[in-house]
Design a protein around this motif. Structure first.
Motif, PDB file in Angstrom:
ATOM      1  N   ILE A   1     -21.725 -83.668  48.675  1.00 49.79           N
ATOM      2  CA  ILE A   1     -21.738 -85.131  48.783  1.00 49.79           C
ATOM      3  C   ILE A   1     -20.356 -85.645  48.405  1.00 49.79           C
ATOM      4  O   ILE A   1     -19.864 -85.363  47.309  1.00 49.79           O
ATOM      5  N   GLU A   2     -19.741 -86.384  49.305  1.00 50.73           N
ATOM      6  CA  GLU A   2     -18.452 -87.012  49.052  1.00 50.73           C
ATOM      7  C   GLU A   2     -18.696 -88.435  48.551  1.00 50.73           C
ATOM      8  O   GLU A   2     -19.094 -89.305  49.324  1.00 50.73           O
ATOM      9  N   PRO A   3     -18.495 -88.690  47.247  1.00 49.21           N
ATOM     10  CA  PRO A   3     -18.768 -90.029  46.709  1.00 49.21           C
ATOM     11  C   PRO A   3     -17.819 -91.077  47.288  1.00 49.21           C
ATOM     12  O   PRO A   3     -16.612 -90.846  47.400  1.00 49.21           O
ATOM     13  N   GLN A   4     -18.373 -92.202  47.676  1.00 52.69           N
ATOM     14  CA  GLN A   4     -17.585 -93.346  48.116  1.00 52.69           C
ATOM     15  C   GLN A   4     -17.701 -94.500  47.121  1.00 52.69           C
ATOM     16  O   GLN A   4     -16.812 -95.332  47.025  1.00 52.69           O
ATOM     17  N   ARG A   5     -18.811 -94.521  46.385  1.00 57.40           N
ATOM     18  CA  ARG A   5     -19.033 -95.560  45.385  1.00 57.40           C
ATOM     19  C   ARG A   5     -19.881 -94.979  44.271  1.00 57.40           C
ATOM     20  O   ARG A   5     -20.912 -94.352  44.538  1.00 57.40           O
ATOM     21  N   ILE A   6     -19.434 -95.128  43.024  1.00 53.34           N
ATOM     22  CA  ILE A   6     -20.163 -94.625  41.868  1.00 53.34           C
ATOM     23  C   ILE A   6     -20.367 -95.780  40.895  1.00 53.34           C
ATOM     24  O   ILE A   6     -19.402 -96.378  40.418  1.00 53.34           O
ATOM     25  N   THR A   7     -21.621 -96.087  40.595  1.00 51.60           N
ATOM     26  CA  THR A   7     -21.928 -97.181  39.679  1.00 51.60           C
ATOM     27  C   THR A   7     -22.993 -96.688  38.687  1.00 51.60           C
ATOM     28  O   THR A   7     -23.722 -95.726  38.959  1.00 51.60           O
ATOM     29  N   GLY A   8     -23.082 -97.371  37.568  1.00 57.77           N
ATOM     30  CA  GLY A   8     -24.076 -96.981  36.581  1.00 57.77           C
ATOM     31  C   GLY A   8     -24.414 -98.125  35.644  1.00 57.77           C
ATOM     32  O   GLY A   8     -23.635 -99.061  35.473  1.00 57.77           O
ATOM     33  N   ARG A   9     -25.576 -98.016  35.058  1.00 54.43           N
ATOM     34  CA  ARG A   9     -26.015 -99.008  34.079  1.00 54.43           C
ATOM     35  C   ARG A   9     -26.665 -98.288  32.899  1.00 54.43           C
ATOM     36  O   ARG A   9     -27.280 -97.245  33.057  1.00 54.43           O
ATOM     37  N   ARG A  10     -26.521 -98.871  31.736  1.00 51.60           N
ATOM     38  CA  ARG A  10     -27.130 -98.338  30.530  1.00 51.60           C
ATOM     39  C   ARG A  10     -27.961 -99.445  29.902  1.00 51.60           C
ATOM     40  O   ARG A  10     -27.516-100.601  29.810  1.00 51.60           O
ATOM     41  N   ILE A  11     -29.175 -99.101  29.466  1.00 49.99           N
ATOM     42  CA  ILE A  11     -30.015-100.074  28.795  1.00 49.99           C
ATOM     43  C   ILE A  11     -30.202 -99.650  27.345  1.00 49.99           C
ATOM     44  O   ILE A  11     -30.450 -98.473  27.058  1.00 49.99           O
TER      45      ILE A  11
END
Length: 215
Positions: free
Chosen positions: A202-212
């Motif tokens: 998988i070639e990442p184009q967008r990496i996002t994340g959230r922490r709760i």
């Protein structure tokens, strides 16, 4: 009899708590393995599936993570009661933090459009350079899904702590090159078994994340 070698019963969310504490400290599974004298594979098993731990392993894990055995294995309801009054806080994560979490994991999920519609399946994977590499069967739907959009997601949650994080990678999937295949060969072992000798990247184009957080 050495009690350190006797099995110790741990709660069902013990692996989540170990992983939660490790990521809080910014440690990889290999770094925790080095601190405890356990293998990296053993640490990954502790975090991802029910295992029988000895008292010695439990004590070494607590020391390596800078906490106590009680904090790692306290009953869920104690923590839930103490923290239930506090409102959750949802925070975005930086890209480098997201990459570090993906890099330290071994199990995630992929989502893609197949002939039968949207499909979401779990995979074993590894991070190679800037790619996510996984193995699949040659006749699987994703193996035919060359240079097409795909989403990859990995997360962890502690129901007792009401804490967790989630990372989403959007990109394209393609067959892995020979160098990528060789780099991943000893690092990806599908739990499902069977002949899964097709390596996909998988070639990442967008990496996002959230922490709760509940505190």
């Amino acid at each position: 009899m050495d009690t350190r070698t006797q099995p110790v019963e741990v709660p069902g969310d013990f692996g989540n708590r170990v992983r939660h504490r490790r990521t809080e400290l910014g440690l990889s599974t290999s770094e925790v393995a080095e601190r405890t004298g356990m293998s990296t594979r053993r640490i990954e098993q502790v975090e991802t599936r029910p295992v029988a731990l000895t008292a010695g392993e439990l004590a070494r894990l607590a020391r390596a993570l800078g906490t106590t055995i009680g904090e790692l294995s306290a009953p869920l309801q104690h923590r839930t009661t103490r923290r239930a009054r506090m409102g959750p806080l949802l925070e975005p994560m930086r890209r480098d933090e997201c990459v570090k979490l993906v890099e330290s994991g071994v199990v995630g999920r992929i989502a893609f459009n197949s002939a039968d519609g949207l499909v979401v399946i779990p995979i074993n994977y590894c991070w190679v350079g800037d790619l996510i590499v996984f193995r699949t069967a040659a006749d699987s739907a994703v193996a035919q899904y060359d240079l097409a959009p795909i989403a990859f997601q990995v997360d962890t949650v502690d129901e007792g702590l009401r804490d967790g994080w989630s990372v989403l990678v959007n990109g394209q999937v393609r067959p892995a090159t020979e160098p990528e295949l060789e780099a991943a060969r000893e690092r990806v072992e599908p739990w499902a078994g069977g002949r899964r000798e097709t390596y996909m990247a998988i070639e990442p184009q967008r990496i996002t994340g959230r922490r709760i957080r509940s505190w």
